[in-house]
Design an enzyme around this catalytic site. Structure first.
Site, PDB file in Angstrom:
ATOM      1  N   GLU A 131       0.607  -0.961   0.012  1.00 30.99           N
ATOM      2  CA  GLU A 131       0.084  -0.019   0.077  1.00 30.99           C
ATOM      3  C   GLU A 131       0.647   1.320  -0.130  1.00 30.99           C
ATOM      4  O   GLU A 131       0.539   2.355   0.666  1.00 30.99           O
ATOM      5  CB  GLU A 131      -1.120  -0.125   1.175  1.00 30.99           C
ATOM      6  CG  GLU A 131      -1.952  -1.294   1.082  1.00 30.99           C
ATOM      7  CD  GLU A 131      -2.756  -1.557   2.375  1.00 30.99           C
ATOM      8  OE1 GLU A 131      -2.839  -0.504   3.281  1.00 30.99           O
ATOM      9  OE2 GLU A 131      -3.634  -2.500   2.377  1.00 30.99           O
ATOM     10  N   ASN A 172       2.298  -4.651  -3.171  1.00 34.40           N
ATOM     11  CA  ASN A 172       0.957  -5.149  -3.198  1.00 34.40           C
ATOM     12  C   ASN A 172       0.238  -3.922  -2.819  1.00 34.40           C
ATOM     13  O   ASN A 172       0.612  -2.987  -2.131  1.00 34.40           O
ATOM     14  CB  ASN A 172       0.877  -6.255  -1.906  1.00 34.40           C
ATOM     15  CG  ASN A 172      -0.325  -7.022  -1.487  1.00 34.40           C
ATOM     16  OD1 ASN A 172      -0.821  -7.494  -2.707  1.00 34.40           O
ATOM     17  ND2 ASN A 172      -1.102  -6.803  -0.372  1.00 34.40           N
ATOM     18  N   HIS A 208     -10.048  -6.290  -2.852  1.00 35.73           N
ATOM     19  CA  HIS A 208     -11.172  -6.064  -1.748  1.00 35.73           C
ATOM     20  C   HIS A 208     -12.426  -5.512  -2.541  1.00 35.73           C
ATOM     21  O   HIS A 208     -12.348  -4.262  -2.436  1.00 35.73           O
ATOM     22  CB  HIS A 208     -10.762  -5.583  -0.505  1.00 35.73           C
ATOM     23  CG  HIS A 208      -9.853  -6.217   0.368  1.00 35.73           C
ATOM     24  ND1 HIS A 208     -10.191  -7.361   0.962  1.00 35.73           N
ATOM     25  CD2 HIS A 208      -8.349  -5.792   0.324  1.00 35.73           C
ATOM     26  CE1 HIS A 208      -8.831  -7.579   1.710  1.00 35.73           C
ATOM     27  NE2 HIS A 208      -8.078  -6.843   1.395  1.00 35.73           N
ATOM     28  N   GLU A 236      -5.838 -10.807  -1.872  1.00 33.46           N
ATOM     29  CA  GLU A 236      -6.482 -10.870  -0.660  1.00 33.46           C
ATOM     30  C   GLU A 236      -8.183 -10.563  -1.345  1.00 33.46           C
ATOM     31  O   GLU A 236      -8.857  -9.707  -0.595  1.00 33.46           O
ATOM     32  CB  GLU A 236      -6.120  -9.336   0.071  1.00 33.46           C
ATOM     33  CG  GLU A 236      -4.888  -9.288   0.449  1.00 33.46           C
ATOM     34  CD  GLU A 236      -4.621  -7.965   1.032  1.00 33.46           C
ATOM     35  OE1 GLU A 236      -5.397  -7.557   1.740  1.00 33.46           O
ATOM     36  OE2 GLU A 236      -3.116  -7.888   1.449  1.00 33.46           O
ATOM     37  N   ASP A 238     -11.837 -10.898  -1.637  1.00 31.12           N
ATOM     38  CA  ASP A 238     -13.178 -10.812  -1.119  1.00 31.12           C
ATOM     39  C   ASP A 238     -14.219 -10.023  -1.868  1.00 31.12           C
ATOM     40  O   ASP A 238     -13.669  -8.902  -2.407  1.00 31.12           O
ATOM     41  CB  ASP A 238     -13.379 -10.893   0.371  1.00 31.12           C
ATOM     42  CG  ASP A 238     -12.629  -9.540   0.917  1.00 31.12           C
ATOM     43  OD1 ASP A 238     -12.569  -8.621   0.250  1.00 31.12           O
ATOM     44  OD2 ASP A 238     -12.008  -9.526   2.111  1.00 31.12           O
TER      45      ASP A 238
HETATM   46  O1  G3I Z   1      -4.773  -9.380  18.412  1.00 32.68           O
HETATM   47  C1  G3I Z   1      -5.684  -8.224  18.915  1.00 32.68           C
HETATM   48  C2  G3I Z   1      -6.586  -8.601  20.210  1.00 32.68           C
HETATM   49  O2  G3I Z   1      -5.605  -9.067  21.295  1.00 32.68           O
HETATM   50  C3  G3I Z   1      -7.369  -7.638  20.670  1.00 32.68           C
HETATM   51  O3  G3I Z   1      -8.289  -8.047  21.585  1.00 32.68           O
HETATM   52  C4  G3I Z   1      -8.484  -7.323  19.593  1.00 32.68           C
HETATM   53  C5  G3I Z   1      -9.384  -6.190  19.885  1.00 32.68           C
HETATM   54  O4  G3I Z   1      -9.611  -5.243  18.966  1.00 32.68           O
HETATM   55  O5  G3I Z   1      -7.667  -6.840  18.584  1.00 32.68           O
HETATM   56  C6  G3I Z   1      -6.598  -7.716  17.895  1.00 32.68           C
HETATM   57  O6  G3I Z   1      -5.999  -7.433  17.004  1.00 32.68           O
HETATM   58  C7  G3I Z   1      -6.899  -7.322  15.618  1.00 32.68           C
HETATM   59  C8  G3I Z   1      -6.027  -8.129  14.496  1.00 32.68           C
HETATM   60  O7  G3I Z   1      -6.921  -7.746  13.195  1.00 32.68           O
HETATM   61  C9  G3I Z   1      -5.991  -9.481  14.806  1.00 32.68           C
HETATM   62  O8  G3I Z   1      -7.505  -9.974  14.843  1.00 32.68           O
HETATM   63  C10 G3I Z   1      -6.849  -5.604  15.357  1.00 32.68           C
HETATM   64  O9  G3I Z   1      -7.567  -5.065  16.174  1.00 32.68           O
HETATM   65  C11 G3I Z   1      -7.372  -5.659  13.755  1.00 32.68           C
HETATM   66  O10 G3I Z   1      -7.108  -3.970  13.609  1.00 32.68           O
HETATM   67  C12 G3I Z   1      -6.638  -6.391  13.100  1.00 32.68           C
HETATM   68  O11 G3I Z   1      -7.203  -6.348  11.712  1.00 32.68           O
HETATM   69  C13 G3I Z   1      -6.451  -6.719  10.575  1.00 32.68           C
HETATM   70  C14 G3I Z   1      -6.188  -5.529   9.598  1.00 32.68           C
HETATM   71  O12 G3I Z   1      -5.620  -6.055   8.457  1.00 32.68           O
HETATM   72  C15 G3I Z   1      -5.424  -4.215  10.121  1.00 32.68           C
HETATM   73  O13 G3I Z   1      -4.926  -3.496   9.400  1.00 32.68           O
HETATM   74  C16 G3I Z   1      -7.344  -7.725  10.017  1.00 32.68           C
HETATM   75  O14 G3I Z   1      -7.250  -8.929  10.727  1.00 32.68           O
HETATM   76  C17 G3I Z   1      -6.659  -8.157   8.653  1.00 32.68           C
HETATM   77  O15 G3I Z   1      -7.631  -9.037   7.771  1.00 32.68           O
HETATM   78  C18 G3I Z   1      -6.248  -7.068   7.758  1.00 32.68           C
HETATM   79  O16 G3I Z   1      -5.828  -7.260   6.569  1.00 32.68           O
HETATM   80  C19 G3I Z   1      -5.306  -6.245   5.733  1.00 32.68           C
HETATM   81  C20 G3I Z   1      -4.041  -6.549   4.980  1.00 32.68           C
HETATM   82  O17 G3I Z   1      -2.980  -6.774   5.964  1.00 32.68           O
HETATM   83  C21 G3I Z   1      -3.732  -5.598   3.984  1.00 32.68           C
HETATM   84  N1  G3I Z   1      -4.761  -5.311   3.021  1.00 32.68           N
HETATM   85  C22 G3I Z   1      -6.086  -4.913   3.797  1.00 32.68           C
HETATM   86  C23 G3I Z   1      -6.485  -6.098   4.530  1.00 32.68           C
HETATM   87  C24 G3I Z   1      -7.932  -5.738   4.910  1.00 32.68           C
HETATM   88  O18 G3I Z   1      -7.921  -4.722   6.152  1.00 32.68           O
END
Ligand code: G3I
Length: 317
Positions: A131, A172, A208, A236, A238
């Protein structure tokens, strides 16, 4: 047959899915993810990112990433590494450190070396940078761009190559599915990096997408990227909708998944498709886009939606 078996028969290298550590405690989920006839490749959704791997400066933790890498190896699946240099999910010590150019360059190259080096030999492809572009095609003002300038991208790739000479190195991004300013900027950026001898092997197209709004120019855009001489991958995928998921929306979604698969198959150089997890139970969409979801081929209870047969049919199965 499963997605991956069908994808291979259709000429792709893989069909895969993202996953995340917490999800693996669901035994039914894990068993299906591990079926290599369905998924020939997996990507860790979070556990190889900077906040997971170097939460404190110089202290690397690979525990969670290793779980995913080991799972891929045990299942005979390819692994996509995601991601080393990204403006998001950075620990505070990186974003708020007020480092000068030389210091941040050292921090970045150390991170890339250590993370990619740790997984050397285990990873098919790395999203080295993620990004880096704004939607208008200008470079994003991340801490790396603001401190180091555009050269941080070339430096990241050269460092990645040295850390694992056998991994394919990808740039990416999202919103580069159809033609437009951002896609043009990506093509120009990769072209210029290649001209400078920077080791870029692939362009990752996140995809996405939104049901009923898939760009009509996928194939021509991806062909233009592949014409640079790099591979491309859908990294990625969806396709979300406004809930509730009606029969009409699910039917349109199936068609939209086919549009994406067909475009990849039509472009020599499109090596694989990764869905951003396979079940709506673990999709990132609902927590980010209020009122939207149902973006993946399987529903929250792991039942196949119309998209499953549609994807298989496009893959010739
Ligand atoms: O691990 C913590 C946990 O300890 C806590 O209790 C919880 C409460 O919010 O958060 C957890 O972390 C989360 C993490 O995912 C794991 O589940 C974060 O808040 C959350 O922000 C994070 O989201 C991820 C996101 O990237 C963050 O930018 C998504 O799972 C993940 O699928 C997403 O993936 C991104 C790619 O890396 C890049 N392209 C876009 C894509 C979708 O946003």
């Amino acid at each position: 047959s499963g997605f991956h078996t069908a994808a291979k028969a259709a000429g792709l290298t893989y069909f895969g899915s993202a996953t995340d550590n917490g999800e693996l405690t669901d035994a039914t989920y894990k068993a299906f993810l591990s079926d290599s006839s369905v998924f020939g490749q997996i990507t860790p959704g979070n556990s190889m990112k900077w906040d997971s791997t170097e939460p404190t400066q110089g202290q690397f933790t690979f525990t969670k990433g290793d779980v995913i890498a080991d799972l891929a190896a045990a299942n005979g699946q390819l692994l996509r590494g995601h991601t080393t240099v990204w403006h998001s999910q950075l620990p505070n010590w990186v974003t708020s450190g007020n480092f000068d150019n030389a210091t941040l360059t050292g921090i970045m190259t150390n991170h890339v070396s250590k993370v990619i080096g740790h997984y050397a030999g285990e990873v098919y492809a790395w999203d080295v940078v993620n990004e880096v572009l704004n939607d208008d095609g200008t470079l994003r003002e991340s801490v790396f761009f603001n401190t180091i300038g555009e050269s941080y991208i070339a430096t990241a790739f050269k460092t990645a190559r040295a850390a694992d000479p056998n991994a394919k190195l990808y740039i990416n991004d999202f919103s580069i599915e159809g033609t437009g300013a951002k896609s043009t900027a990506m093509i120009n950026l990769v072209s210029s990096l290649l001209d400078q001898g920077v080791p870029v092997d692939g362009i990752g197209i996140q995809a996405h997408l939104i049901v009923g709004s898939v760009p009509t120019t996928l194939q021509e855009n991806w062909q233009a990227m592949a014409d640079l001489g790099v591979e491309i991958a859908i990294t990625e995928l969806d396709i979300r909708m406004t809930l509730p998921a009606t029969d009409a929306l699910l039917k349109q979604q199936a068609t939209d998944y086919q549009t994406v698969v067909n475009a990849c198959l039509a472009v020599k150089g499109c090596v694989g498709i990764t869905i951003w997890d396979w079940t709506d139970k673990f999709s990132w969409v609902p927590s980010t886009f209020s009122g939207q979801g149902a973006a993946l081929p399987y529903d929250e209870k792991f039942a196949a939606k119309p998209a499953v047969d549609a994807i298989l049919s496009s893959l010739g199965a």
